[in-house]
Design a protein around this motif. Sequence first.
Motif, PDB file in Angstrom:
ATOM      1  N   ILE A  20       0.805  -1.164  -0.105  1.00  0.00           N
ATOM      2  CA  ILE A  20       0.151  -0.038  -0.019  1.00  0.00           C
ATOM      3  C   ILE A  20       0.881   1.167   0.063  1.00  0.00           C
ATOM      4  O   ILE A  20       1.726   1.487   0.993  1.00  0.00           O
ATOM      5  CB  ILE A  20      -0.775   0.028   1.272  1.00  0.00           C
ATOM      6  CG1 ILE A  20      -1.646  -1.247   1.287  1.00  0.00           C
ATOM      7  CG2 ILE A  20      -1.655   1.318   1.093  1.00  0.00           C
ATOM      8  CD1 ILE A  20      -2.673  -1.363   2.560  1.00  0.00           C
ATOM      9  N   SER A  24      -1.853   6.372   0.110  1.00  0.00           N
ATOM     10  CA  SER A  24      -2.989   6.026  -0.342  1.00  0.00           C
ATOM     11  C   SER A  24      -4.220   5.834   1.083  1.00  0.00           C
ATOM     12  O   SER A  24      -3.821   5.822   2.090  1.00  0.00           O
ATOM     13  CB  SER A  24      -3.049   4.190  -0.521  1.00  0.00           C
ATOM     14  OG  SER A  24      -4.067   3.428  -0.904  1.00  0.00           O
ATOM     15  N   ARG A  27      -4.138   3.172   3.399  1.00  0.00           N
ATOM     16  CA  ARG A  27      -3.234   2.789   4.514  1.00  0.00           C
ATOM     17  C   ARG A  27      -3.683   3.330   5.724  1.00  0.00           C
ATOM     18  O   ARG A  27      -3.476   4.332   6.549  1.00  0.00           O
ATOM     19  CB  ARG A  27      -1.978   3.813   4.196  1.00  0.00           C
ATOM     20  CG  ARG A  27      -0.665   3.859   5.341  1.00  0.00           C
ATOM     21  CD  ARG A  27       0.415   3.849   4.889  1.00  0.00           C
ATOM     22  NE  ARG A  27       0.987   2.983   3.792  1.00  0.00           N
ATOM     23  CZ  ARG A  27       1.421   1.726   4.372  1.00  0.00           C
ATOM     24  NH1 ARG A  27       1.424   1.489   5.757  1.00  0.00           N
ATOM     25  NH2 ARG A  27       2.027   0.839   3.777  1.00  0.00           N
ATOM     26  N   LEU A 240     -11.407   2.774  -3.282  1.00  0.00           N
ATOM     27  CA  LEU A 240     -10.617   3.515  -4.028  1.00  0.00           C
ATOM     28  C   LEU A 240     -11.724   3.858  -5.201  1.00  0.00           C
ATOM     29  O   LEU A 240     -11.373   4.900  -5.787  1.00  0.00           O
ATOM     30  CB  LEU A 240      -9.368   2.921  -4.809  1.00  0.00           C
ATOM     31  CG  LEU A 240      -8.315   2.358  -3.430  1.00  0.00           C
ATOM     32  CD1 LEU A 240      -7.278   1.720  -4.197  1.00  0.00           C
ATOM     33  CD2 LEU A 240      -7.839   3.538  -2.918  1.00  0.00           C
TER      34      LEU A 240
END
Length: 277
Positions: A20, A24, A27, A240
């Motif tokens: 990761i 990001s 995280r 995401l």
Amino acid sequence: MTVDAHHHLWDLSVRDQDWIPEDSPLRRDFSLADLEPEARAAGVTRTVLVQTVTVPEETPEFLALADTHDLIAGVVGWTDLTRPDIADELDRLRELPGGSRLKGIRHQVQSEPDPEWLLRPDVRRGLTALADAGLVYDLVVLPHQLPACAQAAEALPGLTFVLDHLGKPPIASGAREPWASALRALAARPNTVAKLSGLLTEADPASRATADLRPYAETALAAFGPGRLMFGSDWPVCTLAAAYAEVLDVTRELTAGLSAAERTAVHEGTATRVYDL
């Protein structure tokens, strides 16, 4: 009822997830307490928890978690397939608390530089041990590794291979070949199934419309058929691109043209059968 055949969990205070990026949104910790209300609200009654890192400690932790939570009906863990005592190690895992929830093994083949890693003799011996133990093998691969997946499936007809994320097709670019031909070659082996999972995160971030995914989903439906496809959220990686409920809604849109029995297969039956949930 819906089975989510592919999700993850992690606690960064227990171990790092070195895949990761530092910046990001992934995280942070993602726990079962985070997932469960979203899954239940979306009509998901059972899940399959899938490995994230190649360390031996993770699988016993996942099994123990499954042992105390009825939402997690199965675990796809990790162990070193090349270890000489692989059969004994699989037996040991199944004797742990929650060991009956161990349904399969996965390795990050996508990170292996050798495109034919699956065909190595030491790996094949480990895959044979999985078949002997009645477990399945999840494939997390990139499109160029699909030919080796087909060869492995042909060489080991007694082992069920489960392709995660449809082999990560290049949705963002709109290209379909050589991915589609390689996918059909894999699907020609009767001991293979695939997951309608991880597709939104492969799409162009500027669009991520259902229409972008449809050609790839239809290719998979034509190749495998609904009886060999299963839904997976790929939570929390999917966040995401979309929330949990949105991912499930997209999959329902992609399968809306199927019969009721075929939709049931994709959303429940295939995963229940393949993972013996």
